[in-house]
Design a protein around this motif. Structure first.
Motif, PDB file in Angstrom:
ATOM      1  N   PRO A 152       1.149  -1.161   0.018  1.00 52.59           N
ATOM      2  CA  PRO A 152      -0.154  -0.049  -0.080  1.00 52.59           C
ATOM      3  C   PRO A 152       0.942   1.235   0.133  1.00 52.59           C
ATOM      4  CG  PRO A 152       0.252  -0.922   2.008  1.00 52.59           C
ATOM      5  CD  PRO A 152       0.782  -2.139   1.427  1.00 52.59           C
ATOM      6  N   ARG A 153       0.256   2.418  -0.072  1.00 52.46           N
ATOM      7  CA  ARG A 153       0.883   3.596  -0.115  1.00 52.46           C
ATOM      8  C   ARG A 153       1.434   3.692   1.288  1.00 52.46           C
ATOM      9  NH1 ARG A 153      -0.332   8.029  -3.677  1.00 52.46           N
ATOM     10  NH2 ARG A 153      -0.816   9.367  -1.919  1.00 52.46           N
ATOM     11  N   VAL A 154       2.437   4.631   1.454  1.00 54.10           N
ATOM     12  CA  VAL A 154       3.067   4.831   2.834  1.00 54.10           C
ATOM     13  C   VAL A 154       1.907   5.580   3.628  1.00 54.10           C
ATOM     14  CG1 VAL A 154       4.729   6.315   4.032  1.00 54.10           C
ATOM     15  CG2 VAL A 154       5.301   5.100   1.849  1.00 54.10           C
TER      16      VAL A 154
ATOM     17  N   ALA B 113      10.407   2.196   1.543  1.00 60.15           N
ATOM     18  CA  ALA B 113       9.518   3.028   0.840  1.00 60.15           C
ATOM     19  C   ALA B 113      10.155   3.684  -0.466  1.00 60.15           C
ATOM     20  CB  ALA B 113       9.073   4.142   1.881  1.00 60.15           C
ATOM     21  N   ARG B 114       9.314   3.575  -1.519  1.00 61.20           N
ATOM     22  CA  ARG B 114       9.794   4.071  -2.936  1.00 61.20           C
ATOM     23  C   ARG B 114       8.831   4.908  -3.461  1.00 61.20           C
ATOM     24  NH1 ARG B 114      11.718  -1.507  -5.853  1.00 61.20           N
ATOM     25  NH2 ARG B 114      12.668  -2.445  -4.240  1.00 61.20           N
ATOM     26  N   ASP B 115       9.389   5.871  -4.566  1.00 61.19           N
ATOM     27  CA  ASP B 115       8.491   6.550  -5.213  1.00 61.19           C
ATOM     28  C   ASP B 115       7.740   5.960  -6.259  1.00 61.19           C
ATOM     29  OD1 ASP B 115       7.251   8.639  -6.246  1.00 61.19           O
ATOM     30  OD2 ASP B 115       8.886   9.909  -6.545  1.00 61.19           O
ATOM     31  N   ALA B 116       6.652   5.809  -6.159  1.00 63.39           N
ATOM     32  CA  ALA B 116       6.016   5.009  -7.286  1.00 63.39           C
ATOM     33  C   ALA B 116       5.186   6.000  -8.302  1.00 63.39           C
ATOM     34  CB  ALA B 116       4.956   4.182  -6.853  1.00 63.39           C
ATOM     35  N   GLY B 117       5.519   7.318  -8.330  1.00 60.45           N
ATOM     36  CA  GLY B 117       4.744   8.059  -9.378  1.00 60.45           C
ATOM     37  C   GLY B 117       3.648   8.859  -8.861  1.00 60.45           C
ATOM     38  N   LYS B 118       3.007   8.248  -7.820  1.00 56.62           N
ATOM     39  CA  LYS B 118       1.849   9.028  -7.412  1.00 56.62           C
ATOM     40  C   LYS B 118       2.142   9.098  -5.759  1.00 56.62           C
ATOM     41  CE  LYS B 118      -1.619   8.143 -10.920  1.00 56.62           C
ATOM     42  NZ  LYS B 118      -2.802   7.438 -11.105  1.00 56.62           N
ATOM     43  N   GLY B 119       3.277   9.149  -5.379  1.00 54.74           N
ATOM     44  CA  GLY B 119       3.433   9.022  -3.895  1.00 54.74           C
ATOM     45  C   GLY B 119       4.121   7.992  -3.587  1.00 54.74           C
ATOM     46  N   GLN B 120       4.797   7.685  -2.376  1.00 58.27           N
ATOM     47  CA  GLN B 120       5.509   6.671  -2.018  1.00 58.27           C
ATOM     48  C   GLN B 120       4.811   5.478  -1.638  1.00 58.27           C
ATOM     49  OE1 GLN B 120       8.372   8.054   1.281  1.00 58.27           O
ATOM     50  NE2 GLN B 120       9.857   8.231  -0.487  1.00 58.27           N
ATOM     51  N   VAL B 121       5.427   4.306  -1.995  1.00 51.27           N
ATOM     52  CA  VAL B 121       4.549   2.995  -1.762  1.00 51.27           C
ATOM     53  C   VAL B 121       5.582   2.091  -1.025  1.00 51.27           C
ATOM     54  CG1 VAL B 121       3.619   1.129  -2.914  1.00 51.27           C
ATOM     55  CG2 VAL B 121       3.098   3.326  -3.681  1.00 51.27           C
ATOM     56  N   TRP B 122       5.146   1.205  -0.083  1.00 52.19           N
ATOM     57  CA  TRP B 122       5.932   0.221   0.685  1.00 52.19           C
ATOM     58  C   TRP B 122       6.260  -0.791  -0.346  1.00 52.19           C
ATOM     59  CZ3 TRP B 122       8.116   1.896   4.573  1.00 52.19           C
ATOM     60  CH2 TRP B 122       7.565   2.600   5.666  1.00 52.19           C
ATOM     61  N   PHE B 123       7.425  -1.440  -0.531  1.00 53.52           N
ATOM     62  CA  PHE B 123       7.794  -2.346  -1.144  1.00 53.52           C
ATOM     63  C   PHE B 123       8.432  -3.471  -0.198  1.00 53.52           C
ATOM     64  CE2 PHE B 123       7.481   0.419  -4.693  1.00 53.52           C
ATOM     65  CZ  PHE B 123       7.139  -0.478  -5.642  1.00 53.52           C
TER      66      PHE B 123
END
Length: 684
Positions: free
Chosen positions: A73-75, A98-108
């Motif tokens: 999910p998003r951060v 946490a990485r930038d996925a274009g529309k905000g940061q997302v957990w990987f």
């Protein structure tokens, strides 16, 4: 790389289920192992009446360690979404990235799944397969919840390599997997251990078990045919019975016995059917007389008296069965010799279909239709009508009631006993044919007339009450009936319009039924290499309900299109048709007036005029004579002039007089080529 051996030992598995069960075990185990990361070199499954066996060679010792990255999910997502993601990955929050996925940061998350030993994976898979095995029918026994086709008694599951054999730790409802099994139930019941598939197969053979059903079948056939040959006899081939009997024994012992003299005069078909259905015996025939004189049975036991006791018991049971058959036969003969009146009358009380009336009403329709068809096939109308009236009389006989598969066969015998003409007796059996794509087609005129009438009445009747096949469902075998009509017409070269014989149907229903015939015809001709679009092109021509004419046209067109001339002419036709169609649409007129040669400017244009003048008459005459091969040859002569015309001439010239003349010339090309078939329907 270890090898895997699995044996599931049980009470007797029905013969009809064994092959499918072995295939299911193999597929489910191998698919499961591959999905779990355990590749293998080869796998083979076997079945006997008491066991399912799977051997897998070159199995990987463990599955590989796998690392995968999963997006979460998003951060800034709700806490519950993050908790669910953590549970699914088995990680903690500090292990996420946490990485930038274009529309905000997302957990990987990077999830690493360590490899698992083969034994662990095999145990897990096998337990799931056993508990969920797709038996057509299964049962529970004792106090357990496990279901199997018959009570499961033991499990062998071992992995073996150069270092030795390892038992896969597995327990299913109290059954613990091991390396021990048993041989033949009576000849070698003592348990023994195995360490590999080769050891297993060898020890089972010594314990009187052949694990390969093909080997058992081959052994049965070899011994049976040798026994018969030694006595100047021959075993009647029956592949289905051989396969079934091979599934009834683990150690086949072939025995030959005699049929009582009182039963030798029964029709051979009666003897064969009774022995096959009730006793699973093979029939042994005297090739000189055609009589069934002996039988072959297959025991699962070696006895001290070489099977004498077994044969004596089998003969006793067989005599009782054949006594019943003889009783039916003698009773039926009395009715047949008296004219079969009671049978024919009783058919009025037998419902064919609740919307189509009784069998008697249906027979009356078939008889009337057979009289109409008779002149087309060279049969006498009255003889064909009489044959139709008695063709199904045997449905009321005692023999057919006991053995429904003998309908038609017994009808022939009873018609002969009634003193009817030989062609009527033959039709009583032959009118059911053809029953499939490889079945023989009747050729005797009376048989053909009755067979066509029977099938056409069936199809017309069910179309009239809107009981057509849907999808894979065809409860009344209407596809088979349509194919039967097609083969009867084609193989006997019968020229007729099918619509004429679609009795009781509206115009729309008759058209729908004719389309059904055309669809079946496409399937039938596909095996000959005739494409569906070729048939569609021929269906657009007049007389499409005359299947012989339709197929003659389609075969000639198909052969023509396989040549260079045919393929190139088709392209030339399509080019002419496309230009003409576009021009007519753009101009709002039809260019159907005859082109004038005086407006031809080039040699190529004049050559096309000459070719069309010369070819048109020859092609038209050939079409009228139904000589489609000659018509196609005439069309082939147009190929070069049409190609030369398009290479040298611009159709859409600036001069409108020349343009109209050339478009009219294209219309002439289209008209001549469309005499043979609607080439616009040809693909490519």
């Amino acid at each position: 790389m270890p090898d895997l051996l699995i044996e599931l030992l049980s009470e007797e598995i029905p013969a009809r289920m064994q092959a499918r069960a072995a295939a299911d075990l193999k597929q489910r185990m191998t698919d499961g192992m591959v999905s779990a990361g355990l590749p293998h070199v080869s796998a083979q499954a076997f079945a006997t009446p008491r066991r399912l066996i799977l051997t897998v060679e070159g199995l990987a010792g463990e599955s590989p360690t796998v690392t995968e990255e999963r997006k979460g999910p998003r951060v800034d997502a709700p806490e519950k979404a993050l908790e669910g993601f953590l549970r699914s990955t088995g990680l903690s929050k500090d292990q996420l990235e946490a990485r930038d996925a274009g529309k905000g940061q997302v957990w990987f998350a990077r999830v690493t799944r360590p490899g698992r030993p083969a034994a662990e994976i095999v145990a897990e898979l096998l337990e799931d397969i056993v508990r969920n095995f797709p038996w057509p029918k299964s049962m529970r026994w004792g106090a357990g919840a496990l279901r199997w086709v018959r009570p499961l008694q033991g499990i062998v599951c071992i992995l073996s390599d150069d270092a030795g054999a390892q038992v896969v730790p597995l327990e299913i409802d109290g059954l613990v997997a091991g390396s021990g099994t048993r041989g033949h139930r009576f000849l070698a019941p003592e348990p023994f251990s195995v360490v590999s598939f080769e050891d297993y197969a060898a020890k089972l053979r010594r314990a009187h078990v052949m694990i390969d059903p093909d080997e058992r079948a081959a052994a049965i056939w070899h011994d049976a045919t040798n026994m018969a040959f030694a006595q100047g006899l021959e075993v009647v081939e029956d592949a289905g019975l051989l396969s079934e009997v091979a599934g009834l024994v683990e150690w086949p012992v072939v025995l030959m016995g005699e049929i009582g003299a009182d039963f030798l005069d029964l029709p051979p078909e009666v003897l064969r059917t009774s022995m096959k259905e009730h006793q699973k015996f093979f029939s042994v025939r005297n090739p000189k007389t055609g009589r069934i004189e002996k039988f072959v049975t297959v025991a699962n036991m070696i006895t001290a008296d070489d099977g004498a006791t077994i044969l004596a018991g089998n003969r006793k049971v067989l005599s009782a069965r054949l006594s019943d058959a003889k009783f039916f036969w003698e009773n039926d003969l009395r009715v047949a010799k008296a004219g079969m009146g009671p049978w024919l009358d009783s058919l009025d009380q037998v419902t064919f279909h609740n919307k189509l009336g009784s069998q008697k009403a249906r027979i009356d329709r078939i008889a009337a239709l057979a009289r109409e068809i008779a002149p087309l096939v060279g049969a006498d109308a009255d003889t064909a009508g009489k044959a139709a009236e008695v063709a199904k009389a045997d449905l009321s006989s005692e023999m057919v009631y006991e053995f429904p598969e003998l309908q038609g066969v017994m009808g022939r015998y009873y018609a002969e006993a009634a003193g009817l003409a030989p062609e009527i007796a033959v039709a009583a059996q032959a009118h059911y044919s053809p029953l499939g794509p490889s079945d023989d087609v009747p050729v005797a005129p009376v048989s053909v007339a009755v067979a066509l009438a029977d099938k056409l009445d069936t199809l017309s009747g069910f179309w009239a009450i809107d009981e057509k096949p849907t999808g894979s469902k065809d409860p009344f075998a209407l596809r088979r009936a349509a194919l039967g009509v097609i083969r009867l017409l084609l193989e006997n070269d019968i020229r007729c319009g099918l619509r004429t014989f679609m009795t009781g149907l509206s115009g729309e229903q008759a058209g729908n039924l004719l389309s059904f015939f055309h669809d079946r015809l496409k399937v039938h001709l596909r095996d000959e290499g005739v494409r569906h679009d070729v048939i569609d092109a021929c269906l657009a021509m007049p007389g499409s309900d005359d299947l012989v004419l339709l197929v003659k046209r389609a075969r000639a067109l198909s052969d023509f299109l396989k040549t260079d001339d045919g393929e190139n002419l088709l392209q030339g036709f399509k080019r002419a048709n496309n230009i003409l169609t576009q021009a007519e649409a753009a101009d709002g007129v039809a260019y159907e007036f005859g082109p004038d040669r005086k407006f031809a400017e080039s040699d190529e244009e004049r050559a096309l005029f000459d070719a069309l003048d010369h070819g048109e008459g020859a092609i038209s005459s050939a079409i009228e004579a139904e000589d489609f091969a000659s018509a196609m040859a005439g069309m082939a002569s147009l190929r070069a002039p049409i190609d030369g015309f398009f290479e040298a001439v611009q159709v859409n010239a600036d001069n409108q007089i020349l343009r109209r003349n050339r478009l009219n010339l294209l219309h002439r090309i289209r008209t001549i080529c469309m005499q043979a078939a609607d080439l616009t329907r040809i693909e490519g």
